[in-house]
Design a protein around this motif. Structure first.
Motif, short mmCIF file in Angstrom:
data_model
loop_
_atom_site.label_atom_id
_atom_site.label_comp_id
_atom_site.label_asym_id
_atom_site.label_seq_id
_atom_site.Cartn_x
_atom_site.Cartn_y
_atom_site.Cartn_z
N ALA A 1 32.72 16.96 44.13
CA ALA A 1 33.04 18.39 43.96
C ALA A 1 32.02 19.29 44.65
O ALA A 1 31.38 20.14 44.03
N ASN A 2 31.87 19.08 45.96
CA ASN A 2 30.97 19.90 46.78
C ASN A 2 31.72 20.32 48.03
O ASN A 2 32.73 19.73 48.39
N ARG A 3 31.19 21.35 48.68
CA ARG A 3 31.73 21.73 49.97
C ARG A 3 31.54 20.58 50.93
O ARG A 3 30.52 19.89 50.90
N SER A 4 32.52 20.33 51.78
CA SER A 4 32.48 19.19 52.70
C SER A 4 31.17 19.16 53.48
O SER A 4 30.73 20.17 54.01
N GLY A 5 30.54 17.99 53.50
CA GLY A 5 29.32 17.82 54.30
C GLY A 5 28.04 18.14 53.56
O GLY A 5 26.95 17.81 54.04
N ARG A 6 28.13 18.80 52.41
CA ARG A 6 26.90 19.25 51.72
C ARG A 6 26.48 18.27 50.62
O ARG A 6 27.12 17.25 50.40
N ILE A 7 25.37 18.64 49.92
CA ILE A 7 24.82 17.75 48.89
C ILE A 7 25.84 17.57 47.76
O ILE A 7 26.47 18.53 47.31
N SER A 8 26.00 16.34 47.29
CA SER A 8 26.96 16.06 46.21
C SER A 8 26.43 16.59 44.88
O SER A 8 25.24 16.73 44.68
N PRO A 9 27.34 16.87 43.93
CA PRO A 9 26.94 17.45 42.65
C PRO A 9 26.73 16.38 41.58
O PRO A 9 27.62 15.60 41.28
N SER A 10 25.55 16.38 40.96
CA SER A 10 25.33 15.48 39.82
C SER A 10 25.22 16.27 38.52
O SER A 10 24.96 15.71 37.47
N ARG A 11 25.42 17.59 38.60
CA ARG A 11 25.46 18.45 37.40
C ARG A 11 26.53 19.52 37.60
O ARG A 11 26.87 19.87 38.74
N ALA A 12 27.02 20.08 36.48
CA ALA A 12 28.09 21.09 36.56
C ALA A 12 27.67 22.32 37.37
O ALA A 12 28.46 22.88 38.12
N ASP A 13 26.39 22.74 37.23
CA ASP A 13 25.98 23.95 37.96
C ASP A 13 25.93 23.71 39.47
O ASP A 13 26.11 24.64 40.25
N HIS A 14 25.72 22.45 39.90
CA HIS A 14 25.80 22.16 41.34
C HIS A 14 27.20 22.46 41.86
O HIS A 14 27.37 22.93 42.98
N VAL A 15 28.21 22.14 41.04
CA VAL A 15 29.60 22.38 41.46
C VAL A 15 29.83 23.87 41.63
O VAL A 15 30.37 24.34 42.64
N ALA A 16 29.39 24.63 40.62
CA ALA A 16 29.60 26.09 40.66
C ALA A 16 28.91 26.72 41.88
O ALA A 16 29.42 27.66 42.46
N HIS A 17 27.75 26.16 42.27
CA HIS A 17 27.04 26.72 43.42
C HIS A 17 27.68 26.33 44.75
O HIS A 17 27.54 27.03 45.74
N SER A 18 28.36 25.20 44.79
CA SER A 18 28.85 24.68 46.06
C SER A 18 30.28 25.12 46.38
O SER A 18 30.63 25.30 47.53
N LEU A 19 31.11 25.28 45.35
CA LEU A 19 32.53 25.55 45.58
C LEU A 19 32.89 27.01 45.27
O LEU A 19 32.20 27.66 44.49
N PRO A 20 33.98 27.51 45.86
CA PRO A 20 34.42 28.86 45.55
C PRO A 20 34.87 28.99 44.10
O PRO A 20 35.16 27.98 43.44
#
Ligand code: TXA
Ligand code: MG
Length: 327
Positions: free
Chosen positions: A146-165
């Motif tokens: 659940a990350n923008r293509s090519g970027r760091i993968s998410p291991s926490r929910a807040d990583h998802v919120a920061h990476s995706l629209p």
């Protein structure tokens, strides 16, 4: 696209999981935890739902997705098992292993899921919340990281919120929070269509563990990069916005050090102070996210042994060093 999705993060209560199942059946996107990384899920039988995954991630359409199911029986309805796949599923499911197998004609999967290939990648996750979500959905769930293509993968929910629209900009309608992912690295992807297994992507289950069950395992070679057997083996992936330098012993001016092992300089962010590769894997993406958000201009990474899950860690780090390339 904006990257705000704050209010959509919800703790994994029974009500949230029921809502997640409903949203998935309605064709919406839901991000959820697995033991490897957070996935961006959609109903794998719906073209419209699956198309939204590619749009939200800005993912190239030729890169196929992993389909998540509750158990091996559900997997059998989608793909044809080989004797090799039986052995691997017995040993490693539920868990951090994905099997690439021939699709059944009556699988019902959207052709977008496998990007036009005759095969599909299937995984049975072990995470309790991931399992509860699949149960609530009642459909196979296509989910890349659940990350923008090519970027760091998410291991926490807040990583998802920061990476995706956010939900109004094509991102997930809901992010189910299940805390930090235990394994922290994506699943090991294995082509099990033939008599001998081929590792298409190193991941949470080490090559040594697989070899203990099925004998010698080969790896898709680097020359396959031009015509990759696993289209996701793009050169640049898992990348922070800052340059990454590998095999560093100390940080140079402006660099932040990502340390490993007991001989690291004091004060550096350490993947594992005891040199434990499993612990290092669990910390890898969170530490990369943290250093990417720091004042440093670049990230220097200490050497990691090329054994066990160290192979998957080094694979991610090598791809993180490749500079801009669309993919
Ligand atoms: O741990 C994981 O695997 C996570 C969680 C969410 O399950 N998912 C994940 O998905 O990492 P993704 O989309 O980021 O990576 C899927 C990988 C890609 O390298 C893709 O090319 C490969 O699996 N893949 C998918 N379908 C394939 C197929 N039919 N043949 C070969 N490779 C395939
Ligand atoms: Mg990914």
């Amino acid at each position: 696209m904006s990257a705000e999705a704050g209010p959509t993060i919800e703790p994994a209560t029974p009500e949230t999981l029921a809502a997640a199942g409903r949203l998935l059946r309605e064709g919406r996107l839901v991000a959820f935890p697995t033991e490897t990384v957070y996935g961006l899920g959609a109903d794998a039988t719906s073209d419209k739902a699956v198309a939204q995954i590619f749009a939200a991630k800005d993912r190239p359409q030729f890169n196929p997705l992993i389909v998540h199911v509750l158990d091996t029986a559900a997997a059998r309805a989608l793909v044809t098992f080989t004797p090799l796949a039986e052995k691997l599923a017995d040993a490693f499911w539920p868990g951090a292993m994905t099997l690439v197998l021939e699709k059944r004609q009556d699988c019902g999967l959207s052709p977008l899921v496998s990007a036009g290939l005759g095969t599909a990648a299937i995984r049975v996750p072990a995470h309790t919340i991931g399992q509860q979500l699949l149960c609530a959905a009642g459909v196979p769930v296509a989910a890349p990281s659940a990350n923008r293509s090519g970027r760091i993968s998410p291991s926490r929910a807040d990583h998802v919120a920061h990476s995706l629209p956010g939900p109004d900009d094509g991102g997930p309608a809901l992010i189910v929070d299940g805390g930090a992912c235990g394994v922290g690295l994506e699943s090991t992807v294995i082509d099990a269509t033939g008599a001998a297994p081929v590792i298409l992507r190193h991941g949470g289950i080490a090559k040594e563990a697989i070899e203990a069950v099925v004998g010698e395992v080969s790896e898709a070679s680097a020359t396959d990069e031009t015509a990759p057997r696993s289209p996701g083996m793009l050169a640049r992936h898992y990348a922070p916005s800052k340059p990454v330098r590998l095999n560093a012993l100390t940080a140079e001016d402006g660099e932040a050090l990502l340390a490993f092992g007991p001989n690291a300089p004091a004060g550096a962010l350490n993947l594992s102070a005891t040199g434990d590769l499993t612990e290092a894997a669990a910390h890898l993406f969170a530490h990369l996210h943290a250093l990417d958000a720091s004042d440093a201009t670049a990230i220097a990474v200490m050497p990691i042994p090329e054994t066990g899950v160290g192979r998957a860690i080094n694979d991610r780090l090598r791809r993180a060093t490749v500079r801009e390339e669309k993919g």
